[in-house]
Scaffold this active site. Sequence first.
Site, PDB file in Angstrom:
ATOM      1  N   THR A  59      39.986  19.800  -6.936  1.00  0.00           N
ATOM      2  CA  THR A  59      39.461  19.237  -8.179  1.00  0.00           C
ATOM      3  C   THR A  59      40.574  19.308  -9.222  1.00  0.00           C
ATOM      4  OG1 THR A  59      37.896  19.654  -9.972  1.00  0.00           O
ATOM      5  CG2 THR A  59      38.336  21.500  -8.539  1.00  0.00           C
ATOM      6  N   GLU A  73      32.696  22.222  -7.846  1.00  0.00           N
ATOM      7  CA  GLU A  73      32.517  23.634  -7.523  1.00  0.00           C
ATOM      8  C   GLU A  73      31.109  23.942  -7.022  1.00  0.00           C
ATOM      9  OE1 GLU A  73      34.075  22.393 -10.034  1.00  0.00           O
ATOM     10  OE2 GLU A  73      35.842  23.549 -10.592  1.00  0.00           O
ATOM     11  N   LYS A  82      34.820  18.295 -33.006  1.00  0.00           N
ATOM     12  CA  LYS A  82      34.561  19.200 -34.136  1.00  0.00           C
ATOM     13  C   LYS A  82      35.037  18.517 -35.403  1.00  0.00           C
ATOM     14  CE  LYS A  82      35.086  22.397 -30.624  1.00  0.00           C
ATOM     15  NZ  LYS A  82      35.956  22.124 -29.489  1.00  0.00           N
ATOM     16  N   TRP A 107      29.557  19.936 -35.023  1.00  0.00           N
ATOM     17  CA  TRP A 107      29.880  19.616 -33.636  1.00  0.00           C
ATOM     18  C   TRP A 107      29.162  18.331 -33.255  1.00  0.00           C
ATOM     19  CZ3 TRP A 107      30.685  23.874 -29.525  1.00  0.00           C
ATOM     20  CH2 TRP A 107      31.587  24.826 -30.013  1.00  0.00           C
TER      21      TRP A 107
HETATM   22  P1  AMP Z   1      33.666  16.923 -10.974  1.00  0.00           P
HETATM   23  O1  AMP Z   1      33.918  18.322 -10.636  1.00  0.00           O
HETATM   24  O2  AMP Z   1      34.874  16.093 -11.058  1.00  0.00           O
HETATM   25  O3  AMP Z   1      32.630  16.311 -10.070  1.00  0.00           O
HETATM   26  O4  AMP Z   1      33.039  16.880 -12.458  1.00  0.00           O
HETATM   27  C1  AMP Z   1      31.921  17.624 -12.806  1.00  0.00           C
HETATM   28  C2  AMP Z   1      31.579  17.346 -14.244  1.00  0.00           C
HETATM   29  O5  AMP Z   1      30.991  16.054 -14.401  1.00  0.00           O
HETATM   30  C3  AMP Z   1      30.541  18.288 -14.801  1.00  0.00           C
HETATM   31  O6  AMP Z   1      31.097  19.532 -15.168  1.00  0.00           O
HETATM   32  C4  AMP Z   1      30.019  17.499 -15.989  1.00  0.00           C
HETATM   33  O7  AMP Z   1      30.863  17.600 -17.126  1.00  0.00           O
HETATM   34  C5  AMP Z   1      30.079  16.065 -15.490  1.00  0.00           C
HETATM   35  N1  AMP Z   1      28.742  15.646 -15.026  1.00  0.00           N
HETATM   36  C6  AMP Z   1      28.268  15.618 -13.785  1.00  0.00           C
HETATM   37  N2  AMP Z   1      26.996  15.166 -13.743  1.00  0.00           N
HETATM   38  C7  AMP Z   1      26.639  14.909 -15.028  1.00  0.00           C
HETATM   39  C8  AMP Z   1      25.440  14.443 -15.691  1.00  0.00           C
HETATM   40  N3  AMP Z   1      24.342  14.108 -15.013  1.00  0.00           N
HETATM   41  N4  AMP Z   1      25.476  14.334 -17.036  1.00  0.00           N
HETATM   42  C9  AMP Z   1      26.575  14.656 -17.742  1.00  0.00           C
HETATM   43  N5  AMP Z   1      27.720  15.083 -17.193  1.00  0.00           N
HETATM   44  C10 AMP Z   1      27.763  15.222 -15.850  1.00  0.00           C
END
Ligand code: AMP
Length: 559
Positions: free
Chosen positions: A188, A335, A445, A450
């Site tokens: 990742t 993760e 911010k 926020w």
């Molecule tokens: P990744 O590890 O690249 O799959 O990214 C994961 C991240 O995607 C999470 O920590 C969130 O910030 C974002 N994410 C995943 N699903 C959602 C969702 N349904 N709504 C908002 N953000 C999401």
Amino acid sequence: MQTRVIPPADGAYTFPLLIKRLLLSGSRYEKTREIVYRDRVRYSYPTLTERISRLANVLVAAGVQPGDTVAVMEWDSHRYLECMFAIPMIGAVIHTINVRLSPEQILYTMNHAEDKLVLVNSEFVPLYQALAGQLTTVEKTLLLTDSSEKTAELPNLVGEYEQLLAGASSHYDFPDFDENSVATTFYTTGTTGNPKGVYFTHRQLVLHTLAAATITGSIDSVRLMGTDDVYMPITPMFHVHAWGIPYVATMLGIKQVYPGRYEPDMLVNLWRKEKVSFSHCVPTILQMLLNAKGGENTDFGGWKIIIGGSALNRGLYEAAKARGIQLTAAYGMSETCPLISCAHFNEELQAGTDELRVTYRIKAGVPVPLVDAAIVDGDGKFLPADGETQGELVLRAPWLSMGYLREPQKGAELWDGGWMHTGDVATLDSMGVIDIRDRIKDVIKTGGEWVSSLELEDLISRHPGVREVAVVGMADAQWGERPFALLVPREGQALDAQSLKAHLLPFVELGLINKWAIPSQIAVVGEIPKTSVGKLDKKRIRVEVLAWQADNSPFLSSL
Ligand code: AMP
């Protein structure tokens, strides 16, 4: 604590949760259902099982030992599915290479994961050749190809996949071993530093599969996938095992369609021809599909799609609905294997208005069985689940990565206080619904307030002239940061700073946002930068906007 543990009787079989169990179940339920690869290959479940045995024999003959890492550089295919089973089933670890990373990052991940054998699709042969001289652990390669040309200039090539499978025995006695053995690994990318390797064990993947099957098949209000459905992933298999759904589909013997490289016309054709009814993807891929030339006037009626990986905004939800697609939001990350939560309607929501149901269909949803979710402040103190208080979302579940590969310090940060830290700001409400407000590093911010970039994106997406939107915080001498919106217009619709302002002001009057949330500047562009998995690339967006601001670029207009 003195609980009662009874040792197993002599000879009792203590059943390890291994991936092979998912495969064996698949041939049990609907064995005549097909696995389809583009317009090239189709076969039924007994053939899948047989080919996985053949592949296991090929890998072992090539010298793969239990504990070795075997990497795959491939688009979504029946071959990838076979690898997702055969490699872990012989006790090795599958490294699903993210082929969309930069060559330097791919090289880093391959050396870091200590790949020993690499299966390379012919399309990636030039890339592999460019890296080969710097690969420190790879001993052999194997060619994957759709073409009739069955060889390529790959160092230490064992042979071509189909030819090797044809020459291998169709029987392999897959052994039992410790369910805590690592089965899969992938990387990742964060905003800084090298990609980090996450890893999942057999036990974790089996439990994740069971939970995902429960949630996609058993909740009446959002029934997504059952044995009559036809499944096609549109999240790459290299990214979190296509969200683990190929394992679910195989366990249940569901018809599966693999589209290769994601070409919009191919996806639309496969959807039509194979009668695809269930998929999952990130918002930008859905956007690409809705705009596909071949599908412009297509009514995609009956297609159920889970949207995850990024927030699902209302504009996209409505655009998909108008084309017959039923979207459901889910939340997870690399993760977390990835499934953590999925939209779910309890009786209160079922009885509510359409507006209320849409609001809850696009939120991250309720944690799936076995997942614990909480929000904490900066000191790790638990915060109330009142739908208002915001804090970092932290998790516990049986299928979370237990750290980062060979990065103990980063793993300890991930697991600070015994909970897995997501880096996402969220609220939890009394119904248990998670609402992701933003990534911690993307919250804007401004003057002590926020502002959630996701909330602004959602409101802006409702402007009829907006096809795509990304909001980032840009440094500002007076306010610390100010929101900036990057917009892609919808064809034939007017979109400018004034109409955006007029669109947002009513939300200020309604008290949904305060007036500081209205962006100071926007840029209307043809395309928004995306990451290797198709998400808004806010890091690159900030760099580009900074350059435009420094040049006083004509792209920019102020509100
Ligand atoms: P990744 O590890 O690249 O799959 O990214 C994961 C991240 O995607 C999470 O920590 C969130 O910030 C974002 N994410 C995943 N699903 C959602 C969702 N349904 N709504 C908002 N953000 C999401």
